[in-house]
Enzyme design. Structure first.
Site, PDB file in Angstrom:
ATOM      1  CB  CYS A 222       7.280   6.003  25.502  1.00 24.83           C
ATOM      2  SG  CYS A 222       8.228   6.594  27.098  1.00 24.83           S
TER       3      CYS A 222
ATOM      4  CB  ALA B 172      -0.926   0.073   0.832  1.00 24.38           C
TER       5      ALA B 172
ATOM      6  CB  SER C 211      -1.828  -3.473   1.939  1.00 26.38           C
ATOM      7  OG  SER C 211      -0.655  -4.232   2.974  1.00 26.38           O
ATOM      8  CB  ALA C 212      -0.792  -8.632   0.266  1.00 27.44           C
ATOM      9  CG  HIS C 213       0.888  -7.399   5.466  1.00 31.56           C
ATOM     10  ND1 HIS C 213       0.959  -6.329   6.620  1.00 31.56           N
ATOM     11  CD2 HIS C 213       1.048  -5.262   4.416  1.00 31.56           C
ATOM     12  CE1 HIS C 213       1.496  -5.061   6.831  1.00 31.56           C
ATOM     13  NE2 HIS C 213       1.235  -4.365   5.311  1.00 31.56           N
TER      14      HIS C 213
ATOM     15  CD  GLN D 259      -5.359  -1.559   8.864  1.00 30.51           C
ATOM     16  OE1 GLN D 259      -5.768  -1.901   8.887  1.00 30.51           O
ATOM     17  NE2 GLN D 259      -4.059  -1.005   9.057  1.00 30.51           N
TER      18      GLN D 259
ATOM     19  CG  ASN E 227      -3.428   3.472  10.533  1.00 31.89           C
ATOM     20  OD1 ASN E 227      -4.050   4.588  10.503  1.00 31.89           O
ATOM     21  ND2 ASN E 227      -2.190   3.580  11.101  1.00 31.89           N
TER      22      ASN E 227
END
Lengths: 126, 402
Positions: B326, B73, B201-203, B181, B153
């Protein structure tokens, strides 16, 4: 991020968690940090009539390194005179806990907390 | 139960075993280059690539000729934004996006600013959604493109893509959507949506990492300046030998998503709602972002008076993400939560839970109990919780900022 074993130990088994009565004459309270910055430490010392820190308590809102730094200093200040305690340097704390550079501010905050607690006690006894 | 319990499906998903099976032969047996026209190994690879293209197109209802393979992506977004900006720059130099976009969009926009384009970053409402009136008034005569993500996301809110599309089309502005997403979660119909470019995106949808796609509309035709040059693959949009196994994986993952998404989303929604109900038995727990216009697998909560990183450290049995980074001397809470108007404290106290295909009821129950015990422990450690319990309003306290 990987934490050192000492940080993990203090985080899992924090020493001297709790609060003393702020109004007690033998107690000095230091509160440092800000919620917006992601950490707040409250350190309290109980001082005997010889000017020796007999006991200490802390509460900390912050990351694991901040919790470990404050837990550690409650152990270190016990048995010390006020000026000795106020002389503890953040570099000693960071070295003991093997803090990475991005966590040095946690040790600075712990040093500031001790100084603030000593200051508060001294103010009460001026 | 296996530990850690994985509740970070929006970071990435495991590859579905059925997808992995589909990929393997293209590594060891059918290893031909899909661009090889002179022998059967090449033809077989090309066939697999085109079949996958059909599967991707079918999930989002477009023509397979409108799908361009990329490495993911991030590359799709780069190609869409830079490619369109460079091609249409004689028409105008103004682009519009939103503050809560993914860094892939925000950083690409920053680069375009360095190249002389002007970018407007729109605020969102406290529920995380874009105000369409604000968008409409931001569109200028020289605006060439608007980019808005389908699903956020961090907080999982779903933007009103159909309405934004209508608005952009009416004003003659290109519309790019980051849908990384959204696939497998939202019904996407590119036949009716007035979207010109869409990144995938594939993953995030049970496919492999390292592969994605860009939808480039043919009617009305959208033109792009290529960003990667070479052998002229993908009709010149994106050169480079196609990764057949990755593409086969993405195709299979999207085929399965189309088949299973409606049942899967209901199952996951029920578990998410159970997780929320369980965790809200604690005091001072807040949902970040709108709960209704949200994908079913996302839950972003702030546990007031507990700092996010220490909470992540405490719940090491559970793999989740924190909104608090942080990692530097100047602690930076999530810019997405800040854009919702959340206080720094609440932003620092946030955790994102994202459930998925392999999440079980048992894992959800464990997570609720685990969180309750750890949040309780950290609140016992927290001076802010103590002050809250004493009835002190923390906003009235003078803090020594450091």
């Amino acid at each position: 991020m990987a934490y050192s074993d000492k940080v993990l130990d203090h985080y899992e088994n924090p020493r001297n968690v709790g609060s003393f009565d702020k109004g007690d004459d033998s107690v000095g309270t230091g509160m440092v940090g800000a919620p917006a910055c992601g950490d707040v430490m409250k350190l309290q010392i109980k001082v005997n009539k010889d000017g020796i820190i007999e006991d200490a308590r802390f509460k900390t809102y912050g990351c694991g390194s901040a919790i470990a730094s404050s837990s550690l200093v409650t152990e270190w200040v016990k048995g010390k005179k006020l000026d000795e305690a106020a002389g503890i340097k953040n570099t000693q704390i960071a070295a003991e806990l093997s803090l990475p550079p991005v966590k040095i501010h946690c040790s600075i905050l712990a040093e500031d907390a001790i100084k603030a607690a000593v200051e508060d006690y001294k103010k009460k006894h001026q | 139960m296996q530990f850690p319990i994985y509740l970070d499906y929006s970071a990435t998903t495991p590859v579905d075993p059925r997808v992995a099976q589909k990929m393997i032969p293209f590594l060891t047996e059918d290893y031909g280059n899909p661009a090889s026209r002179s022998h059967s190994l090449g033809w077989k690879a090309e066939e697999a690539v085109e079949e996958s293209r059909e599967h991707v197109a079918a999930l989002v209802r477009c023509d397979s000729k409108e799908i361009v393979w990329t490495s993911g992506a991030t590359e799709s977004i780069n190609l869409a934004l830079k490619g369109a900006a460079e091609f249409y720059k004689t028409k105008g130099k103004h682009l519009i996006t939103v503050r809560t976009e993914h860094k892939a969009t925000l950083d690409t926009m920053r680069e375009l600013e360095r190249r002389g384009f002007e970018v407007t970053y729109l605020e969102v409402r406290p529920d995380g959604l874009l105000d369409l009136n604000q968008l409409e008034s931001a569109i200028r005569k020289d605006t060439i493109l608007v980019s808005v993500m389908y699903v956020n996301n961090e907080i999982g809110v779903i933007q009103d893509i159909p309405a934004i599309g209508e608005l952009c089309r009416k004003r003659g502005v290109l519309f790019h959507v980051d849908a990384a997403q959204a696939t497998g979660k939202c019904e996407i119909d590119l036949r009716s949506l007035k979207v010109d470019l869409m990144s995938f995106s594939a993953h995030k949808t049970y496919g492999p990492k390292g592969v994605g796609a860009l939808f480039v509309r043919r009617k009305p035709r959208v033109r792009l300046e290529a960003q990667i040059h070479g052998g002229g693959h993908e009709r010149g949009f994106r050169s480079g030998t196609l990764a057949t196994h990755q593409i086969a994986g993405m195709g299979e993952a999207f085929r399965l998503a189309k088949l299973e998404m409606s049942a899967e989303n209901e199952r996951i929604r029920a578990m998410r709602d159970k997780l929320l109900a369980g965790l809200q038995e604690m005091e001072e727990v807040f949902v970040n972002g709108d709960l209704e216009r949200r994908v079913p697998h996302n839950l972003n909560l702030s546990f007031n008076f507990v700092e996010g990183e220490s909470l992540i450290m405490a719940v090491k049995d559970i793999a989740v993400s924190s909104g608090s980074a942080c990692t530097s001397a100047s602690l930076e809470p999530s810019y997405v939560l800040r854009a919702l108007g959340r206080s720094d404290e609440l932003a620092h106290s946030s955790i994102r839970f994202t459930l998925g295909r392999f999440t079980t009821q048992e894992e959800v129950d464990y997570t609720v109990n685990h969180l309750k015990s750890k949040v309780g422990k950290l609140r016992d450690l927290s001076p802010l919780w103590e002050m809250h319990k004493e009835g002190i309003d923390l906003s009235t306290v003078q803090w020594a900022a450091h």
